[in-house]
Design a protein around this motif. Sequence first.
Motif, PDB file in Angstrom:
ATOM      1  N   MET A 217     -46.985  77.352 104.426  1.00 49.13           N
ATOM      2  CA  MET A 217     -46.234  78.590 104.680  1.00 49.13           C
ATOM      3  C   MET A 217     -44.822  78.449 104.088  1.00 49.13           C
ATOM      4  SD  MET A 217     -45.759  81.600 105.990  1.00 49.13           S
ATOM      5  CE  MET A 217     -44.914  82.648 107.130  1.00 49.13           C
ATOM      6  N   ALA A 218     -44.184  77.321 104.389  1.00 43.08           N
ATOM      7  CA  ALA A 218     -42.841  77.095 103.852  1.00 43.08           C
ATOM      8  C   ALA A 218     -42.887  76.975 102.335  1.00 43.08           C
ATOM      9  CB  ALA A 218     -42.246  75.835 104.457  1.00 43.08           C
ATOM     10  N   ARG A 219     -44.046  76.626 101.790  1.00 44.60           N
ATOM     11  CA  ARG A 219     -44.160  76.354 100.362  1.00 44.60           C
ATOM     12  C   ARG A 219     -43.680  77.527  99.515  1.00 44.60           C
ATOM     13  NH1 ARG A 219     -44.179  73.665  97.361  1.00 44.60           N
ATOM     14  NH2 ARG A 219     -46.063  73.603  96.104  1.00 44.60           N
ATOM     15  N   ARG A 220     -43.914  78.739 100.011  1.00 44.85           N
ATOM     16  CA  ARG A 220     -43.531  79.881  99.189  1.00 44.85           C
ATOM     17  C   ARG A 220     -42.030  80.121  99.174  1.00 44.85           C
ATOM     18  NH1 ARG A 220     -46.959  84.813 101.033  1.00 44.85           N
ATOM     19  NH2 ARG A 220     -47.928  83.431 102.550  1.00 44.85           N
ATOM     20  N   TYR A 221     -41.318  79.558 100.160  1.00 43.61           N
ATOM     21  CA  TYR A 221     -39.895  79.883 100.296  1.00 43.61           C
ATOM     22  C   TYR A 221     -38.983  78.690 100.115  1.00 43.61           C
ATOM     23  CZ  TYR A 221     -42.177  83.888 102.393  1.00 43.61           C
ATOM     24  OH  TYR A 221     -42.995  84.966 102.614  1.00 43.61           O
TER      25      TYR A 221
ATOM     26  N   LEU B 124     -33.044  77.837 105.110  1.00 40.07           N
ATOM     27  CA  LEU B 124     -32.907  77.515 103.687  1.00 40.07           C
ATOM     28  C   LEU B 124     -33.542  76.142 103.507  1.00 40.07           C
ATOM     29  CD1 LEU B 124     -29.197  78.569 103.115  1.00 40.07           C
ATOM     30  CD2 LEU B 124     -31.203  79.689 102.158  1.00 40.07           C
ATOM     31  N   HIS B 125     -34.768  76.136 103.004  1.00 39.91           N
ATOM     32  CA  HIS B 125     -35.510  74.872 102.978  1.00 39.91           C
ATOM     33  C   HIS B 125     -34.894  73.854 102.043  1.00 39.91           C
ATOM     34  CE1 HIS B 125     -38.745  75.802 105.703  1.00 39.91           C
ATOM     35  NE2 HIS B 125     -38.826  77.002 105.171  1.00 39.91           N
ATOM     36  N   GLN B 126     -34.374  74.298 100.912  1.00 42.06           N
ATOM     37  CA  GLN B 126     -33.780  73.356  99.967  1.00 42.06           C
ATOM     38  C   GLN B 126     -32.630  72.583 100.620  1.00 42.06           C
ATOM     39  OE1 GLN B 126     -34.122  72.140  96.692  1.00 42.06           O
ATOM     40  NE2 GLN B 126     -36.152  72.873  97.183  1.00 42.06           N
ATOM     41  N   VAL B 127     -31.856  73.300 101.398  1.00 39.77           N
ATOM     42  CA  VAL B 127     -30.729  72.643 102.084  1.00 39.77           C
ATOM     43  C   VAL B 127     -31.276  71.618 103.073  1.00 39.77           C
ATOM     44  CG1 VAL B 127     -28.770  72.994 103.604  1.00 39.77           C
ATOM     45  CG2 VAL B 127     -29.221  74.622 101.784  1.00 39.77           C
ATOM     46  N   GLU B 128     -32.323  72.004 103.778  1.00 39.69           N
ATOM     47  CA  GLU B 128     -32.897  71.070 104.768  1.00 39.69           C
ATOM     48  C   GLU B 128     -33.490  69.852 104.078  1.00 39.69           C
ATOM     49  OE1 GLU B 128     -35.457  72.996 107.540  1.00 39.69           O
ATOM     50  OE2 GLU B 128     -34.011  74.606 107.905  1.00 39.69           O
ATOM     51  N   TYR B 129     -34.124  70.039 102.914  1.00 40.32           N
ATOM     52  CA  TYR B 129     -34.682  68.898 102.181  1.00 40.32           C
ATOM     53  C   TYR B 129     -33.561  67.982 101.708  1.00 40.32           C
ATOM     54  CZ  TYR B 129     -38.991  71.698 102.034  1.00 40.32           C
ATOM     55  OH  TYR B 129     -40.088  72.447 102.357  1.00 40.32           O
ATOM     56  N   ALA B 130     -32.445  68.591 101.326  1.00 41.84           N
ATOM     57  CA  ALA B 130     -31.298  67.767 100.902  1.00 41.84           C
ATOM     58  C   ALA B 130     -30.837  66.889 102.065  1.00 41.84           C
ATOM     59  CB  ALA B 130     -30.159  68.665 100.416  1.00 41.84           C
ATOM     60  N   ILE B 131     -30.778  67.478 103.250  1.00 42.74           N
ATOM     61  CA  ILE B 131     -30.355  66.710 104.431  1.00 42.74           C
ATOM     62  C   ILE B 131     -31.341  65.569 104.694  1.00 42.74           C
ATOM     63  CG2 ILE B 131     -29.994  66.849 106.931  1.00 42.74           C
ATOM     64  CD1 ILE B 131     -28.920  69.711 106.437  1.00 42.74           C
TER      65      ILE B 131
ATOM     66  N   THR C 256     -33.043  77.734  96.208  1.00 45.58           N
ATOM     67  CA  THR C 256     -31.974  77.662  97.210  1.00 45.58           C
ATOM     68  C   THR C 256     -31.559  79.052  97.633  1.00 45.58           C
ATOM     69  OG1 THR C 256     -30.574  77.387  95.269  1.00 45.58           O
ATOM     70  CG2 THR C 256     -30.747  75.530  96.739  1.00 45.58           C
ATOM     71  N   THR C 257     -31.738  80.035  96.746  1.00 42.25           N
ATOM     72  CA  THR C 257     -31.161  81.345  97.034  1.00 42.25           C
ATOM     73  C   THR C 257     -32.108  82.238  97.810  1.00 42.25           C
ATOM     74  OG1 THR C 257     -31.881  82.036  94.857  1.00 42.25           O
ATOM     75  CG2 THR C 257     -29.644  81.244  95.046  1.00 42.25           C
ATOM     76  N   THR C 258     -33.131  81.629  98.417  1.00 41.18           N
ATOM     77  CA  THR C 258     -34.066  82.452  99.193  1.00 41.18           C
ATOM     78  C   THR C 258     -34.156  81.948 100.629  1.00 41.18           C
ATOM     79  OG1 THR C 258     -35.361  82.473  97.167  1.00 41.18           O
ATOM     80  CG2 THR C 258     -36.383  83.458  99.098  1.00 41.18           C
ATOM     81  N   PHE C 259     -34.008  82.832 101.585  1.00 37.53           N
ATOM     82  CA  PHE C 259     -34.265  82.501 102.989  1.00 37.53           C
ATOM     83  C   PHE C 259     -35.765  82.475 103.222  1.00 37.53           C
ATOM     84  CE2 PHE C 259     -30.449  82.119 105.330  1.00 37.53           C
ATOM     85  CZ  PHE C 259     -29.512  82.997 104.811  1.00 37.53           C
ATOM     86  N   SER C 260     -36.210  81.640 104.163  1.00 36.31           N
ATOM     87  CA  SER C 260     -37.603  81.704 104.586  1.00 36.31           C
ATOM     88  C   SER C 260     -37.688  82.792 105.667  1.00 36.31           C
ATOM     89  CB  SER C 260     -38.032  80.357 105.154  1.00 36.31           C
ATOM     90  OG  SER C 260     -37.544  80.216 106.470  1.00 36.31           O
ATOM     91  N   PRO C 261     -38.939  83.210 106.009  1.00 33.64           N
ATOM     92  CA  PRO C 261     -39.048  84.248 107.053  1.00 33.64           C
ATOM     93  C   PRO C 261     -38.455  83.827 108.388  1.00 33.64           C
ATOM     94  CG  PRO C 261     -41.139  83.944 105.950  1.00 33.64           C
ATOM     95  CD  PRO C 261     -40.239  82.873 105.439  1.00 33.64           C
ATOM     96  N   GLU C 262     -38.409  82.495 108.638  1.00 36.25           N
ATOM     97  CA  GLU C 262     -37.795  82.034 109.892  1.00 36.25           C
ATOM     98  C   GLU C 262     -36.287  81.986 109.781  1.00 36.25           C
ATOM     99  OE1 GLU C 262     -40.103  79.248 108.538  1.00 36.25           O
ATOM    100  OE2 GLU C 262     -41.507  80.879 108.903  1.00 36.25           O
ATOM    101  N   GLY C 263     -35.750  82.372 108.640  1.00 42.44           N
ATOM    102  CA  GLY C 263     -34.301  82.377 108.469  1.00 42.44           C
ATOM    103  C   GLY C 263     -33.749  81.020 108.103  1.00 42.44           C
TER     104      GLY C 263
END
Lengths: 204, 257
Positions: free
Chosen positions: B1-5, B18-25, B9-16
């Motif tokens: 599900m997260a795969r699409r979002y 930013l996955h790229q930022v979280e992966y960076a962390i 970086t410039t896209t929010f996921s439906p849960e609000g």
Amino acid sequence: MSILEYNGAAIIAMTGKNCVGIAADTRLGIQAQTVATDFKKVFKVNDKLFVGLAGLATDVQTLDQILRFRQNLYELREERPMTPKVFSNLLSNILYEKRFGPWFVEPVVAGIDEAGKPFLSEMDLIGAPVYTDDFVVSGTCSGNMYGMCETLYKPDMEPDDLFETLSQALLSSVDRDALSGWGGVVHIITADGVKSRVLKGRMD
Amino acid sequence: MARRYDSSTTTFSPEGRLHQVEYAIEAINNAGTCVGILAKDGIVLASERQLTSGLLAPAKTSEKTYKLSQHSTCCVAGLTADANILIDQARLRAGRYEYQYQEPIPMEQLVEHVCNYKQAYTQYGGLRPFGVSFLFAGYDQHYGFQLYQTDPSGNYSGWKATVIGSNNQAGKSLLKTEYDPESTGELPSVEVALRLAVKVLNKTMDGTAASSEKMELFVMSREDTEEKLCVHRILTNDEAQKVIDEVEAEGAGAGDS
């Protein structure tokens, strides 16, 4: 009226035995009117390096600020102090960047390199450098200062002797110049540290 | 599900999120731990030096702790290459502020500038975020000694004590119990803070024996002269070993009770 003679200045730097000295007057004038007698024209870059800036006062102060900014950045990135030769080249570069709208300053660089050898350089307002191993002068009475240095200078002076020579050369030069004088400072830089003294001269 | 979002970086996921930022962390959670502790008379930054290979040339400079200006230093957890860019940005900002105002930059402004720079990579351009978290330590005349933590999102917060990098949760839980200025009424001294920092690193590095080669201990304090310049000091191997030994002795004594 020449813009380099608007505020007045007299700066001499000389080499001694494993030491250098740099002396300057402390007058700030607006043409004929003296406005301050405690105006700083010689600035410490680091424990072994001083720069004297002669010329338009606003540019003297601005260049001091710019040089401190650049020197800080260098020390942060390289994690070591700037050597006199490197600093002199940086200053020359900064001046030439303004080739067609220059800083109205003619600086003098005096320091001791990592090996303890004295270093002197002087440049014109667009950064053309001159390296000597005896003395460099800059200011409104440069002719007077050249004469005094040529007469009084001898190589390999000890720090105290260097102080006396520098002081006499400066004091006598500024006495025949209306735009410089009104007090003086001398800094003697050795491997052990810096000794700074205030000169008592004619206040006219 | 997260795969699409998660690839932009410039896209929010439906849960609000930013996955790229979280992966960076996440990337930072594999990096060497850094502990920061605010003391009464200074700040302590302790970092784990990760030696990846015995063939590496001996380090000429630190890989973790960097001076930013006369009155501020930071330590890094994450991608060193990314950190180098941000450190240069911070040094330039501090230098330009001081050139313009002839006064040292207030700590929070410096941290905010670096964070704003990081944030831009979470909103514009299709570039990935910086994989770096910092601990900024510094002094200004308005608020005294301060410690800040930043992350790839560009978020920052001020701390009395905190941990970033691998096992930071374990480190933080130890700090919660051991760092307690309320009970004594004042912040600990630098010496106490140093020992606490080593204790935290011991926990986060658990398994590896503590040694001065693996721990970099840094202290920032102010001189007692008229100028009151900040002193930035990375402890020598001998000084660091002494602190490590003191902590071991404390631990051995307490363990029996």
